[in-house]
Structures are given as structure tokens and as C-alpha cells.
Enzyme design. Structure first.
Site, short mmCIF file in Angstrom:
data_model
loop_
_atom_site.label_atom_id
_atom_site.label_comp_id
_atom_site.label_asym_id
_atom_site.label_seq_id
_atom_site.Cartn_x
_atom_site.Cartn_y
_atom_site.Cartn_z
N TYR A 269 0.84 -1.20 0.00
CA TYR A 269 0.00 0.00 0.00
C TYR A 269 0.88 1.25 0.00
O TYR A 269 0.56 2.24 -0.66
CB TYR A 269 -0.93 0.01 1.22
CG TYR A 269 -1.97 -1.08 1.16
CD1 TYR A 269 -3.18 -0.89 0.50
CD2 TYR A 269 -1.75 -2.32 1.77
CE1 TYR A 269 -4.14 -1.88 0.44
CE2 TYR A 269 -2.71 -3.32 1.73
CZ TYR A 269 -3.89 -3.10 1.06
OH TYR A 269 -4.83 -4.10 0.99
N GLU B 225 -1.85 -16.89 -9.66
CA GLU B 225 -0.99 -16.19 -10.60
C GLU B 225 0.44 -16.71 -10.55
O GLU B 225 1.10 -16.85 -11.59
CB GLU B 225 -1.05 -14.68 -10.34
CG GLU B 225 -2.41 -14.09 -10.71
CD GLU B 225 -2.53 -12.59 -10.48
OE1 GLU B 225 -1.52 -11.94 -10.13
OE2 GLU B 225 -3.65 -12.07 -10.70
N ASN C 287 -12.87 -0.40 -4.73
CA ASN C 287 -12.70 -0.81 -6.12
C ASN C 287 -13.93 -1.62 -6.53
O ASN C 287 -14.17 -2.70 -6.00
CB ASN C 287 -11.43 -1.66 -6.27
CG ASN C 287 -11.29 -2.31 -7.62
OD1 ASN C 287 -11.97 -1.95 -8.58
ND2 ASN C 287 -10.40 -3.28 -7.70
N CYS D 35 -6.92 -5.27 -7.33
CA CYS D 35 -6.58 -4.81 -5.99
C CYS D 35 -6.00 -5.93 -5.12
O CYS D 35 -5.34 -5.66 -4.12
CB CYS D 35 -7.78 -4.16 -5.32
SG CYS D 35 -9.26 -5.18 -5.30
N HIS D 36 -6.19 -7.19 -5.54
CA HIS D 36 -5.63 -8.31 -4.78
C HIS D 36 -4.10 -8.31 -4.82
O HIS D 36 -3.47 -8.97 -4.01
CB HIS D 36 -6.18 -9.64 -5.29
CG HIS D 36 -5.84 -9.95 -6.71
ND1 HIS D 36 -6.59 -9.46 -7.77
CD2 HIS D 36 -4.85 -10.71 -7.26
CE1 HIS D 36 -6.07 -9.91 -8.90
NE2 HIS D 36 -5.02 -10.67 -8.62
#
Length: 183
Positions: A117, A175, A140, A148-149
């Protein structure tokens, strides 16, 4: 898929039509998603534990051939299958100027990468705006598609996420699995 109807009002006030919105539920490996679109763009992706913006729009049945929703479903399916790393479906993000800037930074985080952040705040030009960045990310409206993850705590911890921390962990692990051991 759903479409909006007019908002009920008192008899002395004329009816004001609500914006048209259509939705479809999408099966995800961690549960169901509700994907919402206007005529031209995706305007929301929410998890089962989130509510839609029903105060401002009422969702009702619509044709099954909504091209933007069909594209979003296809791209989400490809993402979950590991064959898509970037979304191309058009999105419309309603928010303040600061939220828009924060969400633009999110869209620039590469697949399989994370930032803190604090780093997101630095990219916005104000390293002290960490809490504001967290608040913007929490609002979001188009999770996963606007990733945003991929934002984590400075210590690497997984902090707040609309779909829950377990879902955030699943998305980040997914991912990394797709990228393979070289990353």
C-alpha cells in the site's frame, strides 16, 4: 442477467428512471461472482458476501447475449484457467478523482506481482496516503479485473480484501502457479 427498473417515489414526485444495469453470476474456483455491466462497460464485480449498489440501481432479467457481460465471463474463465493474464473487457469505474488515480495504479501492477500500500501511495505521489489508498482499494468496484488483490501489507501480509483474505491468497497463488517456478 438483469436490467434496472424505475425507483419507487412518493405520488407527488415524478418517477426517475435508474441507470440500466445487467448482471450475471460467474462460477469461480473460490465461489460465485456477480458481474454487473451497463450498456457498454463492466461496472462491478462482487463476491457473494458483498451487496450490489441496489440503492442506486435495481437489477432485473435481461437478454443472455449482452456482449460486454459475455466478454467478461469469457475473460474471467480464461483467467481462472490460467490462459489470460490481462483483461481487455471495457470497465467504467465510478469514484472520486483520488480513487480513480489509485485504481489506475492497480491496473499497472503486472500479473503475478505485488506491491505494498505504501508503494501504491508513492506511485500516486504521496507516500503518506497509505490509509487513503487502502480505502480507495476497498471501494474498487471491479475486483480481479482491476487487480486490488495484488496490493499487500508492507511486511508481506495479506490485509483486507472484499472477497476475503482466503480469496486474495488464492488469486495470488494462482498467478504464481501460472507463471511457474521461474518467477
Amino acid at each position: 442477467m438483469t436490467r434496472s427498473a424505475a425507483r419507487p417515489t412518493t405520488p407527488s414526485t415524478p418517477l426517475t428512471p435508474l441507470p440500466s444495469r445487467w448482471s450475471i453470476e460467474v462460477a469461480a474456483p473460490f465461489g460465485r461472482l456477480l458481474v454487473v455491466a451497463d450498456q457498454h462497460c463492466i461496472v462491478g464485480v462482487s463476491w457473494g458476501n458483498e451487496s450490489t449498489d441496489s440503492e442506486h440501481v435495481q437489477l432485473v432479467a435481461a437478454p443472455s447475449a449482452h456482449p460486454v457481460l459475455l466478454q467478461a465471463v469469457r475473460e474471467l474463465d480464461e483467467y481462472f484457467a490460467g490462459t489470460r493474464r490481462q483483461f481487455e473487457v471495457p470497465v467504467r469505474l465510478a469514484g472520486t478523482a483520488f480513487q480513480q488515480q489509485a485504481w489506475a495504479v492497480l491496473r499497472g501492477i503486472p500479473y503475478g506481482s505485488t506491491i505494498s500500500y505504501g508503494e501504491q501511495a508513492r506511485r500516486l505521489g504521496n507516500s503518506r496516503a497509505v490509509r487513503a489508498v487502502g480505502g480507495a482499494n476497498g471501494r474498487n468496484p471491479v475486483g480481479i479485473i482491476v487487480p486490488c488483490h495484488r496490493v499487500i501489507g508492507a511486511d508481506g501480509s495479506l490485509t483486507g480484501f472484499g472477497g476475503g483474505v482466503q480469496t486474495k491468497r488464492w488469486l495470488l497463488d494462482h498467478e504464481q502457479r501460472v507463471l511457474g517456478p521461474a518467477h
